[in-house]
Write an enzyme that holds these catalytic residues in place. Structure first.
Site, PDB file in Angstrom:
ATOM      1  N   GLU A 142       0.852  -1.194   0.000  1.00 36.05           N
ATOM      2  CA  GLU A 142       0.000   0.000   0.000  1.00 36.05           C
ATOM      3  C   GLU A 142       0.888   1.244   0.000  1.00 36.05           C
ATOM      4  O   GLU A 142       1.772   1.375   0.847  1.00 36.05           O
ATOM      5  CB  GLU A 142      -0.882  -0.009   1.270  1.00 36.05           C
ATOM      6  N   LYS A 241     -18.217  -0.067  -2.298  1.00 39.02           N
ATOM      7  CA  LYS A 241     -19.371   0.596  -1.685  1.00 39.02           C
ATOM      8  C   LYS A 241     -19.145   0.865  -0.199  1.00 39.02           C
ATOM      9  O   LYS A 241     -18.516   0.053   0.487  1.00 39.02           O
ATOM     10  CB  LYS A 241     -20.587  -0.307  -1.873  1.00 39.02           C
ATOM     11  N   CYS A 382      -2.652   0.171  30.078  1.00 39.28           N
ATOM     12  CA  CYS A 382      -1.377   0.893  30.122  1.00 39.28           C
ATOM     13  C   CYS A 382      -1.503   2.103  31.057  1.00 39.28           C
ATOM     14  O   CYS A 382      -1.554   1.925  32.262  1.00 39.28           O
ATOM     15  CB  CYS A 382      -0.902   1.257  28.726  1.00 39.28           C
ATOM     16  N   GLN A 386      -2.037   2.363  35.289  1.00 36.58           N
ATOM     17  CA  GLN A 386      -1.243   3.225  36.178  1.00 36.58           C
ATOM     18  C   GLN A 386      -2.154   4.162  36.975  1.00 36.58           C
ATOM     19  O   GLN A 386      -1.960   4.390  38.170  1.00 36.58           O
ATOM     20  CB  GLN A 386      -0.224   4.012  35.341  1.00 36.58           C
ATOM     21  N   HIS A 519      -0.821  -3.519  25.924  1.00 40.42           N
ATOM     22  CA  HIS A 519      -1.931  -3.106  25.058  1.00 40.42           C
ATOM     23  C   HIS A 519      -2.585  -4.328  24.411  1.00 40.42           C
ATOM     24  O   HIS A 519      -2.212  -4.701  23.297  1.00 40.42           O
ATOM     25  CB  HIS A 519      -1.420  -2.175  23.961  1.00 40.42           C
ATOM     26  N   GLU A 521      -5.322  -4.583  22.976  1.00 37.60           N
ATOM     27  CA  GLU A 521      -6.112  -4.267  21.772  1.00 37.60           C
ATOM     28  C   GLU A 521      -5.356  -4.583  20.484  1.00 37.60           C
ATOM     29  O   GLU A 521      -5.972  -4.806  19.444  1.00 37.60           O
ATOM     30  CB  GLU A 521      -6.575  -2.803  21.786  1.00 37.60           C
TER      31      GLU A 521
HETATM   32  N1  GLN Z   1       2.560   7.354  29.709  1.00 38.73           N
HETATM   33  C1  GLN Z   1       2.639   6.060  30.315  1.00 38.73           C
HETATM   34  C2  GLN Z   1       4.042   5.489  30.262  1.00 38.73           C
HETATM   35  O1  GLN Z   1       4.848   5.914  29.481  1.00 38.73           O
HETATM   36  C3  GLN Z   1       1.652   5.113  29.687  1.00 38.73           C
HETATM   37  C4  GLN Z   1       1.920   4.846  28.240  1.00 38.73           C
HETATM   38  C5  GLN Z   1       0.757   4.217  27.525  1.00 38.73           C
HETATM   39  O2  GLN Z   1      -0.345   4.249  28.013  1.00 38.73           O
HETATM   40  N2  GLN Z   1       1.003   3.661  26.364  1.00 38.73           N
HETATM   41  O3  GLN Z   1       4.374   4.596  30.979  1.00 38.73           O
END
Ligand code: GLN
Length: 548
Positions: A142, A241, A382, A386, A519, A521
């Site tokens: 792409e 479409k 993430c 925290q 993460h 996701e």
């Molecule tokens: N800012 C946070 C860190 O650096 C969390 C980073 C994030 O959520 N990807 O640890």
């Protein structure tokens, strides 16, 4: 490069945001459904070496691969739509190409020759394309940007040359363009497409197939007109479409005959496509039995592209529970202790996604507190984890002012901090980071293993004791506070194999309250919804049921 590898180049015309990434991914789906192996590569015309330092407001989400490469969000589509193995070679930018050429020039590799766009830059681009070709039947490439942009010219010149190098039976050019419906004229207009193809031909590329983005199926007459003006065959004019659900794109393309045309033009013999699973998937997204409201408390609320993978993963969690997931974006800057209950009253689940920077952090703390106290299912990803730790420390473990050092370097309780030294399971060595290290160079990036504690929500979700998930962050849970927080009811449910890095936390006596340092996701797939999203949505559905 295997001699029988085929290459499909996807370019875009008229304007951006027509869905070139999705189209490329859907082409991958269709070829896989015919039993072929594919990979997909993105060539981006901007000068940044990678998108890691780019603002999500401008560029959308930064997508992270297993190998730690920070890439364009289109790579997320590629992974969700295909089984392609993607790594650092699947995303090249102008910056990365020039960086490599300039480094070679400094090393003297060009033996004093004059280094030029043609052939040096174009050769570097062609070699980068060949890097992903090993062991696959088809490479889909792409090209970012829109035809007519100055920046994309070297990429277009390189793919033009590629046909001569790889042989004309092995290369196909697909151009995605717009065929708008003009209400005042009561008809669709082909002129933008004609102009875009003219532009493409002026740089030496004759498209083989046109994907025409439009809101209605194109008539035979319109297709004939486009075919005539653009010099492609009528059955190579495909209606792209608009769809309600992105997982419908491969099905629409198939109905329009795209995969047939591709294999015909590339002279590949394959079995008939098997698409039942995609049909079922679309069915379940379009007509689910249940519905659930999720509040996404974040900073980039105006630009949903910033949370692309997250949106998709939530949809996948919905698919697993036969539910539609209605996502409400709540700007964390508008939340405080007073407005909280009002803003979150309709939420069956609250999610705090990843993020950087202090803006809106206190609002996120309020949202985590609200979820914990009101027993609303909570998912912190993430930065979200925290935040949940800081909130718990402040309000349950009586540590006023507890915070992440990212936002308050002088906090009396740095429950989240910059771990300067840790054992890295990936490299098997001690890693170091400090405040003055390069921006972008200090993050824990990519896949890391995690060991899950039994009898936790995490274990119930995954069903296994060891997992691997992708990271992108600098700060970590501070083990100095682990014992006292655990004593107050925080559960550390996942850690690195040696126990040093906290990867998941939960709150005891809560229906579902989970934070993860990684993460998840990025690893959710429509056909294989991520266990944490599946369980979060399940808990949210249960919460919704208790309210009615
Ligand atoms: N800012 C946070 C860190 O650096 C969390 C980073 C994030 O959520 N990807 O640890």
């Amino acid at each position: 490069m295997a001699s029988n590898t085929k290459f499909i180049f996807v370019t875009g015309g008229v304007l951006s945001s027509l869905g070139k990434g999705l189209a490329s991914a859907a082409i991958g789906t269709l070829l896989e459904s015919r039993g072929l192996t594919v990979t997909i590569q993105k060539l981006d015309p901007y000068i940044n070496v990678d998108p890691g330092t780019m603002n999500p407001f401008q560029h959308g989400e930064v997508y992270v691969l297993d190998d730690g490469t920070e890439t364009d969000l289109d790579l997320g589509h590629y992974e969700r739509f295909t089984h392609a193995k993607v790594g650092r070679n699947n995303n090249f930018t102008t910056g990365k190409i020039y960086y490599s050429v300039i480094s070679k020039e400094r090393r003297g590799d060009y033996l004093g020759g004059t280094v030029q766009v043609i052939p040096h830059i174009t050769d570097e681009i062609k070699n980068s394309i060949k890097l992903v070709a090993d062991g696959v039947d088809v490479v889909i490439v792409e090209i970012g940007g829109t035809i007519g942009d100055i920046e994309s010219l070297p990429f277009l010149e390189a793919i033009r040359q590629f046909k001569a190098d790889a042989g004309k039976d092995n290369v196909l050019y697909i151009h995605l363009t717009l065929v708008p419906y003009i209400a005042t004229a009561g008809e669709v207009k082909t002129k933008p497409t004609q102009h875009s193809v003219k532009e493409l031909r002026s740089i030496g590329i004759q498209p083989d197939i046109l994907l025409c983005r439009t809101d209605q199926y194109l008539s035979k007459e319109i297709k004939s007109k486009i075919a005539l003006f653009c010099d492609v065959s009528v059955d190579a004019v495909i209606t792209a479409k608009d769809v309600e659900c992105i997982y419908e794109v491969p099905l629409i393309f198939h109905k329009e005959g795209l995969d047939n045309k591709i294999v015909e033009l590339l002279n590949i013999w394959t079995r008939a496509p098997v698409l039942e699973d995609w049909e079922q998937l679309v069915q379940s997204v379009k007509a689910p039995k249940h519905s659930v409201n999720i509040a996404l408390v974040g900073k980039y609320v105006d630009l949903t592209d910033s949370y692309k993978s997250l949106n998709e993963a939530l949809t996948h969690g919905g698919i697993a529970n036969d539910a539609r997931v209605n996502i409400t974006f709540v700007d964390s800057e508008t939340i405080d202790d007073k407005s909280c209950s009002q803003l979150l009253v309709d939420a069956d689940g609250i999610l705090i996604p990843g993020g950087f920077g202090a803006r809106g952090v206190e609002g996120k703390i309020c949202a985590a507190k609200y979820a914990r106290e009101n027993k609303v299912p909570f998912f912190g990803i993430c930065l979200g984890m925290q935040i949940a730790v800081a909130e718990f420390a402040r309000n349950v473990a009586e540590m006023p002012g507890a915070h992440s050092q990212e936002f308050d370097v002088d906090t009396p309780y740095p429950v989240i901090y910059l771990m300067v030294e840790w054992y890295d399971d990936k490299t098997g060595s001690i890693q170091r980071r400090d405040v003055s290290s390069d921006k972008g160079g200090t993050m824990r990036l990519g896949a890391y293993p995690c060991i899950i504690k039994k009898e936790t929500s995490a274990f119930r979700a995954y069903g296994v004791a060891e997992i691997s998930e992708r990271h992108r962050h600098r700060y970590e849970f501070n083990n100095a506070y682990k014992a006292v927080l655990e004593e107050k009811g925080l559960v550390v449910s996942g850690t690195s194999p040696n126990g040093e890095l906290v990867e998941m936390i939960e709150v005891r006596d809560h229906p579902w309250f989970l934070g993860c340092q990684f993460h998840p996701e990025f690893k959710s797939r429509p056909m294989d919804p991520h266990p944490l999203f599946r369980e979060f949505i399940r808990a949210a559905l249960e919460h919704a049921a208790t309210r009615t």
